[in-house]
Design an enzyme around this catalytic site. Structure first.
Site, short mmCIF file in Angstrom:
data_model
loop_
_atom_site.label_atom_id
_atom_site.label_comp_id
_atom_site.label_asym_id
_atom_site.label_seq_id
_atom_site.Cartn_x
_atom_site.Cartn_y
_atom_site.Cartn_z
N LYS A 1 4.58 -1.82 -1.10
CA LYS A 1 4.25 -1.02 -2.24
C LYS A 1 5.28 -0.32 -3.02
O LYS A 1 6.11 -1.37 -3.20
CB LYS A 1 3.33 -0.06 -1.60
CG LYS A 1 2.12 -0.34 -0.73
CD LYS A 1 1.34 0.70 -0.37
CE LYS A 1 0.21 0.16 0.82
NZ LYS A 1 -1.15 0.85 1.06
N ASN B 1 3.12 -5.38 2.74
CA ASN B 1 2.96 -5.01 1.46
C ASN B 1 3.80 -3.76 1.44
O ASN B 1 3.27 -2.59 1.92
CB ASN B 1 1.46 -4.68 0.94
CG ASN B 1 1.32 -4.01 -0.35
OD1 ASN B 1 2.15 -4.03 -1.03
ND2 ASN B 1 0.13 -3.51 -0.42
N HIS C 1 -5.35 -5.43 -4.95
CA HIS C 1 -5.26 -4.50 -4.03
C HIS C 1 -6.08 -3.23 -4.31
O HIS C 1 -6.21 -3.00 -5.61
CB HIS C 1 -3.89 -4.37 -3.78
CG HIS C 1 -3.54 -3.26 -2.76
ND1 HIS C 1 -3.77 -1.99 -2.47
CD2 HIS C 1 -3.20 -3.79 -1.51
CE1 HIS C 1 -3.48 -1.53 -1.69
NE2 HIS C 1 -3.02 -2.37 -0.62
C1 PEP Z 1 -2.26 -1.99 2.31
O1 PEP Z 1 -1.90 -1.17 1.58
O2 PEP Z 1 -2.48 -3.35 2.16
C2 PEP Z 1 -2.35 -1.43 3.77
C3 PEP Z 1 -3.04 -2.43 4.50
O3 PEP Z 1 -1.74 -0.32 4.05
P1 PEP Z 1 -1.60 0.39 5.45
O4 PEP Z 1 -1.16 -0.51 6.40
O5 PEP Z 1 -0.40 1.35 5.21
O6 PEP Z 1 -2.97 1.03 5.78
#
Ligand code: PEP
Length: 249
Positions: free
Chosen positions: A11, A9, A94
């Site tokens: 983002k 992901n 999310h």
């Molecule tokens: C996410 O946002 O889905 C996530 C798991 O982020 P991170 O791995 O950076 O904690």
């Protein structure tokens, strides 16, 4: 046999050129993975990267889609538009969308409905915040999230759902649920799916763990019987790290 998966992901990171460079690096390295590999990218990357990965085992996901079919919703991107790019998946629910964009259970149920109607597969995220975990409410939180947005689906529709359990207190914080904590709630989530859709469907449901999962802790998490892979944020932005996590699955 359920699908094992490592999904990234991105983002709101990577401009188009940076995203293409990362996808190219992944394409060159991921030829015959032992699990399904998906990368969730911002909308601007979808068409270019879906084309780039056409003959690759890596699939592409949007990180969101609109809760309306089409029309006067300036700035929104519909499920149909996502599908038209060649992306096969969409990440919905999310915690950042729930928290910063006030996505409610009903709104998410509508996004789920539209995504499925347009032939997309869904990675549906659930998970509790820190205060809820401290109050021992994590089970009731994930149950309400499932009942509120996805347990209205038919058994046939359910086959397109991958769940991602992401404790919000672990996302981007460097805090990871211990394998025991994660396994306990994954097993509980699977039991809820079994109650709703039957034991066989529950056995076939892919449940990912997300929340500071990285190249160092992935193998231990993935060794748990009810953890079928990971949804990876920060570590998905660096090819070397993401590839190590895929190798751990
Ligand atoms: C996410 O946002 O889905 C996530 C798991 O982020 P991170 O791995 O950076 O904690």
């Amino acid at each position: 046999m359920r699908t094992r998966m490592v999904a990234g992901n991105w983002k709101m990171n990577k401009n188009l050129q940076e995203g293409v460079a990362l996808a190219t690096e992944l394409k060159e390295a991921v030829k015959d993975p032992k699990c399904a590999v998906v990368i969730g990218t911002p909308f601007i990357h979808l068409a270019t990267i879906a084309e780039l990965l056409k003959n690759s085992p890596i699939k592409v996901a949007a990180e969101n889609c609109a809760d309306h079919e089409k029309g006067a919703y300036t700035g929104e991107v519909s499920a149909e538009m996502v599908k038209s790019t060649g992306a096969e998946y969409v990440i919905l629910g999310h915690s950042e969308r729930r928290q910063y964009y006030a996505e409610s259970y009903d709104m998410l149920a509508e996004k789920v409905r539209l995504a499925l109607a347009n032939g997309l597969k869904i990675i549906f995220c659930i998970g509790e915040v820190k205060e809820e975990r401290e109050a021992g409410k994590q089970n009731e939180v994930v149950k309400a999230q499932l009942e509120g947005s996805v347990f209205g689906l038919t058994a046939e529709e359910w086959k397109n759902i991958t769940l991602a359990y992401e404790p919000v207190w672990a996302i981007g914080t460097g805090l990871t649920a211990t394998p025991a904590q994660a396994e306990e709630i994954h097993a509980y989530i699977r039991s809820l799916v079994a109650e709703k859709y039957g034991k066989e469907a529950a056995e076939d449901t892919t449940i990912l763990y997300g929340g500071s999962c990285n190249e160092k802790n992935a193998a231990e998490l993935f060794a748990c019987p009810d953890i079928d892979g990971g949804l990876i944020g920060g570590a998905a932005l660096v090819a070397e790290k993401f590839l190590a996590i895929i190798a751990a699955r």
